[in-house]
Design a protein around this motif. Structure first.
Motif, mmCIF file in Angstrom:
data_model
loop_
_atom_site.group_PDB
_atom_site.id
_atom_site.type_symbol
_atom_site.label_atom_id
_atom_site.label_comp_id
_atom_site.label_asym_id
_atom_site.label_seq_id
_atom_site.Cartn_x
_atom_site.Cartn_y
_atom_site.Cartn_z
ATOM 1 N N MET A 1 -12.945 -8.462 11.132
ATOM 2 C CA MET A 1 -12.042 -7.330 11.286
ATOM 3 C C MET A 1 -11.328 -7.060 9.973
ATOM 4 N N LEU A 2 -11.256 -5.814 9.605
ATOM 5 C CA LEU A 2 -10.616 -5.422 8.354
ATOM 6 C C LEU A 2 -9.107 -5.279 8.529
ATOM 7 N N PRO A 3 -8.327 -5.567 7.481
ATOM 8 C CA PRO A 3 -6.879 -5.350 7.572
ATOM 9 C C PRO A 3 -6.581 -3.846 7.659
ATOM 10 N N ILE A 4 -5.472 -3.490 8.280
ATOM 11 C CA ILE A 4 -5.110 -2.081 8.461
ATOM 12 C C ILE A 4 -4.755 -1.433 7.132
ATOM 13 N N TYR A 5 -4.011 -2.140 6.289
ATOM 14 C CA TYR A 5 -3.579 -1.578 5.010
ATOM 15 C C TYR A 5 -4.250 -2.288 3.845
ATOM 16 N N ARG A 6 -4.531 -1.527 2.797
ATOM 17 C CA ARG A 6 -5.037 -2.088 1.548
ATOM 18 C C ARG A 6 -4.079 -1.658 0.443
ATOM 19 N N PHE A 7 -3.605 -2.614 -0.351
ATOM 20 C CA PHE A 7 -2.647 -2.351 -1.423
ATOM 21 C C PHE A 7 -3.375 -2.344 -2.756
ATOM 22 N N GLU A 8 -3.058 -1.337 -3.568
ATOM 23 C CA GLU A 8 -3.661 -1.243 -4.892
ATOM 24 C C GLU A 8 -2.604 -0.828 -5.895
ATOM 25 N N ASP A 9 -2.932 -1.016 -7.157
ATOM 26 C CA ASP A 9 -2.104 -0.560 -8.273
ATOM 27 C C ASP A 9 -0.654 -1.038 -8.136
ATOM 28 N N ILE A 10 -0.475 -2.318 -7.870
ATOM 29 C CA ILE A 10 0.863 -2.891 -7.766
ATOM 30 C C ILE A 10 1.382 -3.108 -9.180
ATOM 31 N N ARG A 11 2.524 -2.488 -9.485
ATOM 32 C CA ARG A 11 3.064 -2.614 -10.844
ATOM 33 C C ARG A 11 4.577 -2.665 -10.819
ATOM 34 N N THR A 12 5.145 -3.172 -11.905
ATOM 35 C CA THR A 12 6.587 -3.282 -12.057
ATOM 36 C C THR A 12 7.068 -2.154 -12.952
ATOM 37 N N VAL A 13 8.082 -1.416 -12.486
ATOM 38 C CA VAL A 13 8.633 -0.296 -13.250
ATOM 39 C C VAL A 13 10.155 -0.328 -13.156
ATOM 40 N N PHE A 14 10.802 0.430 -14.042
ATOM 41 C CA PHE A 14 12.245 0.609 -13.976
ATOM 42 C C PHE A 14 12.546 1.904 -13.235
ATOM 43 N N LEU A 15 13.288 1.821 -12.142
ATOM 44 C CA LEU A 15 13.782 2.996 -11.418
ATOM 45 C C LEU A 15 15.289 2.861 -11.310
ATOM 46 N N ASN A 16 16.001 3.844 -11.821
ATOM 47 C CA ASN A 16 17.471 3.806 -11.826
ATOM 48 C C ASN A 16 18.003 2.523 -12.462
ATOM 49 N N ARG A 17 17.405 2.159 -13.579
ATOM 50 C CA ARG A 17 17.790 0.967 -14.355
ATOM 51 C C ARG A 17 17.578 -0.347 -13.620
ATOM 52 N N ARG A 18 16.753 -0.354 -12.580
ATOM 53 C CA ARG A 18 16.425 -1.587 -11.864
ATOM 54 C C ARG A 18 14.919 -1.779 -11.868
ATOM 55 N N LYS A 19 14.494 -3.013 -11.999
ATOM 56 C CA LYS A 19 13.069 -3.307 -11.908
ATOM 57 C C LYS A 19 12.657 -3.289 -10.444
ATOM 58 N N THR A 20 11.625 -2.533 -10.144
ATOM 59 C CA THR A 20 11.095 -2.466 -8.787
ATOM 60 C C THR A 20 9.576 -2.500 -8.850
#
Length: 55
Positions: A1-20
């Protein structure tokens, strides 16, 4: 059985001066995965916890 969600392109960025984390989500549909959207999570979120941040 396949998972429902697949995650791609996970990256760290600065949004509103916070790393997310930004990531793209693909959701299982019919016979394959379809693009579901781009979401953000706190930097401290583990990869197995990213499903919590899908809205």
């Amino acid at each position: 059985m396949l998972p429902i969600y697949r995650f791609e392109d996970i990256r760290t960025v600065f949004l509103n001066r916070r790393k997310t984390k930004l990531f793209k989500v693909f959701k299982l549909a019919d016979r394959g995965y379809r693009y579901y959207g781009q979401f953000k999570a706190p930097l401290s979120a583990q990869e197995h916890e990213l499903e919590r941040y899908i809205r």
